[in-house]
Design an enzyme around this catalytic site. Structure first.
Site, PDB file in Angstrom:
ATOM      1  N   LYS A 104       0.835  -1.025  -0.063  1.00  0.00           N
ATOM      2  CA  LYS A 104       0.166  -0.243  -0.145  1.00  0.00           C
ATOM      3  C   LYS A 104       0.758   1.282   0.400  1.00  0.00           C
ATOM      4  CE  LYS A 104      -2.977   1.534   3.284  1.00  0.00           C
ATOM      5  NZ  LYS A 104      -4.622   1.772   4.416  1.00  0.00           N
ATOM      6  N   ARG A 126      -8.240  11.439  12.958  1.00  0.00           N
ATOM      7  CA  ARG A 126      -7.784  11.369  13.288  1.00  0.00           C
ATOM      8  C   ARG A 126      -6.657  12.577  13.329  1.00  0.00           C
ATOM      9  NH1 ARG A 126      -6.365   6.083   9.211  1.00  0.00           N
ATOM     10  NH2 ARG A 126      -4.097   6.350  10.391  1.00  0.00           N
ATOM     11  N   SER A 178       7.581   8.860  12.486  1.00  0.00           N
ATOM     12  CA  SER A 178       6.669   8.631  11.753  1.00  0.00           C
ATOM     13  C   SER A 178       7.241   8.509  10.351  1.00  0.00           C
ATOM     14  CB  SER A 178       5.909   9.505  12.275  1.00  0.00           C
ATOM     15  OG  SER A 178       4.645   9.782  10.461  1.00  0.00           O
ATOM     16  N   ASP A 217       2.293  -1.504  12.065  1.00  0.00           N
ATOM     17  CA  ASP A 217       0.478  -1.743  11.108  1.00  0.00           C
ATOM     18  C   ASP A 217       0.696  -3.482  11.574  1.00  0.00           C
ATOM     19  OD1 ASP A 217       0.716   0.263   9.821  1.00  0.00           O
ATOM     20  OD2 ASP A 217       0.901   0.723   8.256  1.00  0.00           O
ATOM     21  N   LYS A 272      -4.505   5.193  15.516  1.00  0.00           N
ATOM     22  CA  LYS A 272      -4.824   4.482  14.639  1.00  0.00           C
ATOM     23  C   LYS A 272      -5.943   4.014  13.551  1.00  0.00           C
ATOM     24  CE  LYS A 272      -0.563   3.061  13.417  1.00  0.00           C
ATOM     25  NZ  LYS A 272      -0.050   3.469  11.457  1.00  0.00           N
ATOM     26  N   ARG A 305      -6.140   0.035  18.522  1.00  0.00           N
ATOM     27  CA  ARG A 305      -5.578  -0.976  18.250  1.00  0.00           C
ATOM     28  C   ARG A 305      -5.272  -1.780  19.473  1.00  0.00           C
ATOM     29  NH1 ARG A 305      -3.168  -0.542  12.957  1.00  0.00           N
ATOM     30  NH2 ARG A 305      -5.339  -0.481  10.953  1.00  0.00           N
ATOM     31  N   ARG A 352      -7.698  -4.661  10.015  1.00  0.00           N
ATOM     32  CA  ARG A 352      -6.495  -5.089  10.357  1.00  0.00           C
ATOM     33  C   ARG A 352      -6.818  -6.148  11.958  1.00  0.00           C
ATOM     34  NH1 ARG A 352      -2.108  -3.980   7.364  1.00  0.00           N
ATOM     35  NH2 ARG A 352      -2.085  -1.982   7.041  1.00  0.00           N
TER      36      ARG A 352
END
Ligand code: NAP
Length: 741
Positions: A327, A428, A473, A621, A648, A652, A693
């Protein structure tokens, strides 16, 4: 008393043609009024209306028809409407609510104001977006408005009860009712309905007149038929509509004529680039439109969280798989290809919605992009200074990468831009890019608390700077490097821990000098990008689900082909190996500056570990699925230094901990990580909160569960891994989509 409860005596429909007849018949069948009375100038239409059950009876005069009416629906041709309104204004209409179906509303409102002295509050103008090429009462169809839109154009003075009553009637007929301002209505309809009719009538007439022998029609194929179907519509009605909505039609016709002239010029100049630009953009817009038309297949699916995966327990993974393209690299291939001089060919492009959002953004900025078709994309670069102002806000769907990287690029453009996203992206944090960009001289406004939308002011001169990133990042680093392409001087970014370096690698692949020393990447403005060929490797983040799946499922032996093994991405392999996984990299090679290998993975007994903090950014990720590995391992796994996971697509850490709890796994969230005790995994219902995910991770967990796992909110899997279910089944997992009610 609500509109629905009001005892309704009499509905009067004036004009018993296709629309008036369908309205009368539908309402009569529903029994909403004690009586439906019709009136039409044409005696034959009146007789037929009674015969066909469209109305209960017809009246001889308008006065007789309207006596004691609760609602009067005017459905006459639009140019006949003024006369009818004048006539009605002379009568005592009592408490009657007036409404109409005219296709142009400005004209109706003007006529009503003239007839009554002012627009009456009990007149609710309306327009059903439904019809057919037929006309007359014999075409009346009580289901004509079902699942069609009806636009009402009330104003501030409109009586709320009158409005509610008219809305109620249309809804009862199955229509979706919306309100709009008169002017907006007329502009929208001029563009979407009136102009296409004008073109269809015009084209057929032009061909018929200029091609005497009529051969042209004999050989006309489906395209001609589709395009000209609406030229079979009622000429009188359309004559009326064009005169009634003249100004709005002229405006859009001028815009269209200029565009057609431009196409003509392009043809004269053999400017294939312009033609391709128009055609590729039109095709995407048309596909998008078709999806909107297929409401069930689009709106309902997009709005529904409840795509459920049902993962049966057990299974082993074997064979060879190629997961979709990376991606991160797909995004960057479009961005840098667009800014390059020349044509860039991309293969293996990930056709997920996030990367497609990037394509659309660059198309909106005037870049011609062909495809994607089976992973192939051709980008006709416009050079570093060739982007054009987009026609409106750039909508980036769910893609944080697109938004953060584009903000750097757009901060340096000569035009203003607005970046927006879906509700999840809109939550975000964007200050992490907005703040350093402002230090370079960018003018960026964010929404509250640094969230999207981003309003970026164009025409700023950026100055290069050195930036010490407070957090590791890759998106922030890439954003600043892209801004640095335009900033005076040398831009350098130092990261506290290594992050993905696809941007640096790909910039070099496009011939742009970037130096990397230790944890600092540096570039200088003033160079250019040269088009190239990019083969996107398979995405290690997608491969990660299968790395864990084959490790935890007994009897597995799986090869994942052509996976990108960029050292800034292989944290998941390193962590799994530390846990005792049996993973081998076969046939390592380099493709377009990116290291690639086939990965063989066999089942192994995993053990819990303290995850080294320096590996965290390299596997950021992949943690949801690594938590599943931890749940299957013997002993305790501890993750620290991963607070990033809380912002995220979902939190998560919390969402995974909740799901693991449900499955009977002991998982304790901490502010910057989690502690997981390995053990038995049970079955149950878990929630991904729309995080793709997490949905896929729990599908993997079922391989070691003792009962099936039902995973809610899985619609977003399509954004990152469109064929996940297909590949999972092919490899030997028993996971399927369950259709939700
Ligand atoms: P239609 O089938 O031609 O019906 C109109 C009917 O009204 C005809 O029976 C006509 O009679 C009658 N009429 C004309 N002047 C009248 C008057 N002064 N008093 C009473 N009756 C009169 O047309 P339609 O397709 O139903 O269209 C009606 C309205 O709906 C138009 O304003 C149009 O803009 C709007 N509309 C149409 C569509 C569509 O696709 N057809 C869609 C949305 C909205 P004669 O035959 O004797 O003239």
């Amino acid at each position: 008393m609500t509109a629905a409860q009001k005892p309704l005596q009499r509905l009067v429909v004036i004009g018993l043609g296709l629309i008036g007849g369908s309205f009368a018949k539908g309402i009569r069948e529903l029994g909403l009024f004690r009586e439906v009375v019709g009136f039409d100038l044409d005696a034959r239409s009146q007789a037929l209306a009674v015969e066909l059950g469209v109305v209960d009876r017809c009246a001889d005069t308008l006065e007789q028809a309207c006596q004691g009416a609760d609602v009067i629906q005017i459905a006459v041709p639009i140019l006949a409407l003024e006369r009818v309104l004048e006539h009605l204004a002379e009568m005592d209409l009592g408490q009657a609510v007036l409404t109409d179906v005219g296709s142009a509303k400005g004209n109706v409102v003007r006529c009503a104001a003239r007839a009554f002295g002012t627009m009456p509050p009990w007149f609710v103008p309306g327009h059903p977006i439904a019809g057919s090429e037929q006309s007359g009462v014999t075409a009346a169809n009580s289901a004509l408005f079902r699942r069609h839109k009806v636009i009402l154009t009330p104003n501030a003075q409109t009586d709320p009860q009158a409005l509610a009553l008219v809305e109620h009637l249309w809804r009862a007929l199955g229509a979706d009712v919306e309100s709009m301002e008169v002017k907006h209505h007329d502009e929208v309809l001029a563009a979407t309905s009136h102009l296409p009719h004008l073109l269809a009538f015009g084209l057929v007439d032009s061909l018929a007149r200029h091609h005497e022998n009529q051969d042209i029609f004999r050989y006309a194929a489906g395209g001609f038929r589709d395009f000209t179907r609406i030229a079979g519509s009622d000429p009188i009605m359309w004559h009326d509509i064009f005169l009634a909505n003249r100004d709005a039609v002229l405006n859009i016709l001028d815009v269209f004529t200029a565009d057609i002239e431009r196409l003509r010029d392009a043809l004269v100049a053999e400017d294939g680039h312009h033609l391709l630009g128009v055609f590729t953009r039109a095709r995407v817009a048309r596909e998008h439109f078709s999806k909107i038309l297929a409401r069930r297949a689009y709106v309902d699916v997009m709005n529904s969280n409840n795509v459920i995966f049902l993962a049966q327990c057990g299974g082993a993974l074997t064979g060879h798989l190629r997961v979709p393209g990376d991606k991160s690299i797909s995004h960057r291939s479009i961005m840098l290809g667009s800014l390059a001089d020349g044509v860039t060919e991309v293969e293996g492009f990930l056709e997920g919605e996030d990367a497609l959002a990037t394509i659309q953004a660059f198309r909106d900025m005037g870049v011609v992009i062909e495809g994607p078709q089976q992973g192939r994309v051709t980008v006709h670069g416009v050079g570093l200074h060739g982007l054009k102002p987009p026609p409106g806000p750039l909508y980036l769907g769910n893609s944080g990468t697109s938004m953060r990287l584009l903000s750097g690029l757009l901060a340096a453009q000569p035009f203003d831009s607005v970046l927006t996203g879906d509700p999840s992206l809109s939550k975000r944090p964007m200050n992490r890019v907005a703040k350093p960009l402002r230090e370079m001289g960018a003018v960026i406004e964010t929404g509250p608390e640094g969230r999207p939308p981003l309003n970026i002011k164009g025409g700023q001169r950026l100055t290069a700077m050195h930036y010490e990133m407070p957090m590791a990042s890759a998106q922030v680093k890439s954003c600043l490097l892209l801004a640095g392409l335009y900033a005076k001087g040398t831009t350098s970014v130092t990261e506290p821990a290594p992050t993905r370096d696809h941007t640096e690698r790909m910039l070099r692949g496009f011939g742009y000098p970037v130096t990397v020393e230790g944890r600092t990447a540096r570039l200088e403005a003033g160079h250019s990008l040269k088009a190239t060929k990019i083969e996107v490797p398979a995405d290690i983040s997608s491969a990660a689900f299968f790395l864990v799946a084959a490790s935890i499922a007994e009897g597995s032996d799986l090869v994942l082909e052509h996976v990108g093994v960029n050292p800034t991405r292989t944290g998941v392999i390193d962590i799994l190996k530390l846990m005792g996984a049996n993973i081998e990299l076969l046939n390592p090679r380099e493709v377009g500056g990116e290291p690639v290998a086939d990965i063989r993975v066999r089942s192994a007994a995993l053990k819990g570990i303290d995850i080294p903090e320096d590996l965290v950014p390299l596997a950021i990720d992949e943690f949801p699925v690594l938590f599943i590995a931890a749940a299957c391992a013997s002993g305790r796994t501890v993750l620290r230094g991963a607070e990033e996971l809380r912002v995220k697509e979902s939190d998560r850490i919390q969402v995974m901990a909740d799901g693991l709890h449900t499955l009977g796994v002991k998982a304790t969230p901490t502010p910057d990580g989690i502690v997981i005790e390995g053990g038995a995994i049970g079955g149950g219902e878990v929630f991904s909160h729309g995080d793709h995910r997490i949905a896929m991770s729990f599908s993997v967990a079922a391989l070691r569960a003792i009962a099936p796992i039902r995973i809610h909110d899985c619609a977003n899997v399509a954004t990152s891994f469109p064929n996940f279910l297909e590949l999972a089944q092919k490899a030997g997992m028993h996971v399927n989509k369950e259709s939700a009610s």
